[in-house]
Design a protein around this motif. Structure first.
Motif, PDB file in Angstrom:
ATOM      1  N   GLN A 186     -15.895 -23.085 -29.549  1.00 27.53           N
ATOM      2  CA  GLN A 186     -15.473 -24.060 -28.550  1.00 27.53           C
ATOM      3  C   GLN A 186     -14.519 -23.333 -27.618  1.00 27.53           C
ATOM      4  O   GLN A 186     -13.365 -23.077 -27.963  1.00 27.53           O
ATOM      5  CB  GLN A 186     -14.800 -25.269 -29.181  1.00 27.53           C
ATOM      6  N   ALA A 187     -15.013 -22.981 -26.448  1.00 20.89           N
ATOM      7  CA  ALA A 187     -14.282 -22.122 -25.523  1.00 20.89           C
ATOM      8  C   ALA A 187     -13.107 -22.851 -24.884  1.00 20.89           C
ATOM      9  O   ALA A 187     -13.223 -23.997 -24.468  1.00 20.89           O
ATOM     10  CB  ALA A 187     -15.224 -21.613 -24.446  1.00 20.89           C
ATOM     11  N   SER A 188     -11.993 -22.145 -24.804  1.00 17.00           N
ATOM     12  CA  SER A 188     -10.828 -22.667 -24.097  1.00 17.00           C
ATOM     13  C   SER A 188     -10.428 -21.750 -22.941  1.00 17.00           C
ATOM     14  O   SER A 188      -9.629 -22.122 -22.094  1.00 17.00           O
ATOM     15  CB  SER A 188      -9.649 -22.822 -25.063  1.00 17.00           C
ATOM     16  N   ARG A 189     -11.018 -20.545 -22.901  1.00 13.80           N
ATOM     17  CA  ARG A 189     -10.732 -19.583 -21.834  1.00 13.80           C
ATOM     18  C   ARG A 189     -11.977 -18.756 -21.583  1.00 13.80           C
ATOM     19  O   ARG A 189     -12.621 -18.293 -22.531  1.00 13.80           O
ATOM     20  CB  ARG A 189      -9.587 -18.673 -22.261  1.00 13.80           C
ATOM     21  N   LEU A 190     -12.311 -18.562 -20.305  1.00  6.07           N
ATOM     22  CA  LEU A 190     -13.465 -17.761 -19.918  1.00  6.07           C
ATOM     23  C   LEU A 190     -13.025 -16.699 -18.923  1.00  6.07           C
ATOM     24  O   LEU A 190     -12.189 -16.968 -18.051  1.00  6.07           O
ATOM     25  CB  LEU A 190     -14.541 -18.641 -19.266  1.00  6.07           C
ATOM     26  N   LEU A 191     -13.608 -15.523 -19.037  1.00  3.81           N
ATOM     27  CA  LEU A 191     -13.273 -14.428 -18.141  1.00  3.81           C
ATOM     28  C   LEU A 191     -14.558 -13.720 -17.744  1.00  3.81           C
ATOM     29  O   LEU A 191     -15.391 -13.406 -18.601  1.00  3.81           O
ATOM     30  CB  LEU A 191     -12.322 -13.457 -18.849  1.00  3.81           C
ATOM     31  N   ASP A 192     -14.709 -13.454 -16.463  1.00  8.66           N
ATOM     32  CA  ASP A 192     -15.880 -12.752 -15.943  1.00  8.66           C
ATOM     33  C   ASP A 192     -15.672 -11.252 -16.102  1.00  8.66           C
ATOM     34  O   ASP A 192     -14.747 -10.687 -15.536  1.00  8.66           O
ATOM     35  CB  ASP A 192     -16.069 -13.115 -14.467  1.00  8.66           C
ATOM     36  N   LEU A 193     -16.526 -10.621 -16.893  1.00  8.73           N
ATOM     37  CA  LEU A 193     -16.474  -9.170 -17.088  1.00  8.73           C
ATOM     38  C   LEU A 193     -17.596  -8.453 -16.350  1.00  8.73           C
ATOM     39  O   LEU A 193     -17.867  -7.285 -16.616  1.00  8.73           O
ATOM     40  CB  LEU A 193     -16.571  -8.825 -18.583  1.00  8.73           C
TER      41      LEU A 193
END
Length: 143
Positions: free
Chosen positions: A121-128
């Motif tokens: 359950q994602a709480s933070r997303l980062l584009d790599l």
């Protein structure tokens, strides 16, 4: 011409074919990912329900069924397997750019491991995506 490194060959294969038999693009980043605390997707099954984890991978698909009440399901692939993300509407909106457009994504969240069904359950997303800028794979998105 000088010989291509393994990483260059893998990127070239993905750029031209969408896959490589020589390796997976995330394996080229594994050392950097380990320094960021990213776990390999194959290890998720061994972790306790409720554990805080960070995973990364190529975005294979984004899916938001009409019955999911604003939840988007995202599947990430690293060199060891798949990680399924549950992204609630609030998180989607907060990290909209990464959620919507990332080709390579890092996600931090809470592991849900119930009877062998595993999600983060994602709480933070980062584009790599910039880390593998040469790769042009496209996710299959269903809205």
């Amino acid at each position: 011409l000088p010989e291509m490194s393994l990483a260059e060959e893998v990127v070239a294969d993905y750029r031209s074919q969408g896959l490589s038999l020589k390796g997976h693009p995330l394996s080229c980043l594994r050392e950097q990912l380990l320094r960021l605390g990213v776990v390999a997707n194959e290890t998720l099954a061994k972790r306790a329900n409720g554990a805080r984890v960070t995973v990364a991978g190529l975005v294979l698909l984004r899916q938001r069924p009409s019955s999911a009440r604003g939840i988007t399901f995202v599947t990430l692939e690293d060199e060891t397997g798949l990680a399924n993300l549950v992204v609630k509407q609030k998180t989607w909106e907060r990290y909209y750019q990464a959620a919507r457009t990332a080709r390579v994504m890092l996600a931090t969240g809470t592991l849900q491991n119930q009877q062998g069904v595993i999600h983060v359950q994602a709480s933070r997303l980062l584009d790599l995506s910039g880390s593998l800028a040469e790769i042009t794979t496209r996710s299959r998105d269903f809205h």
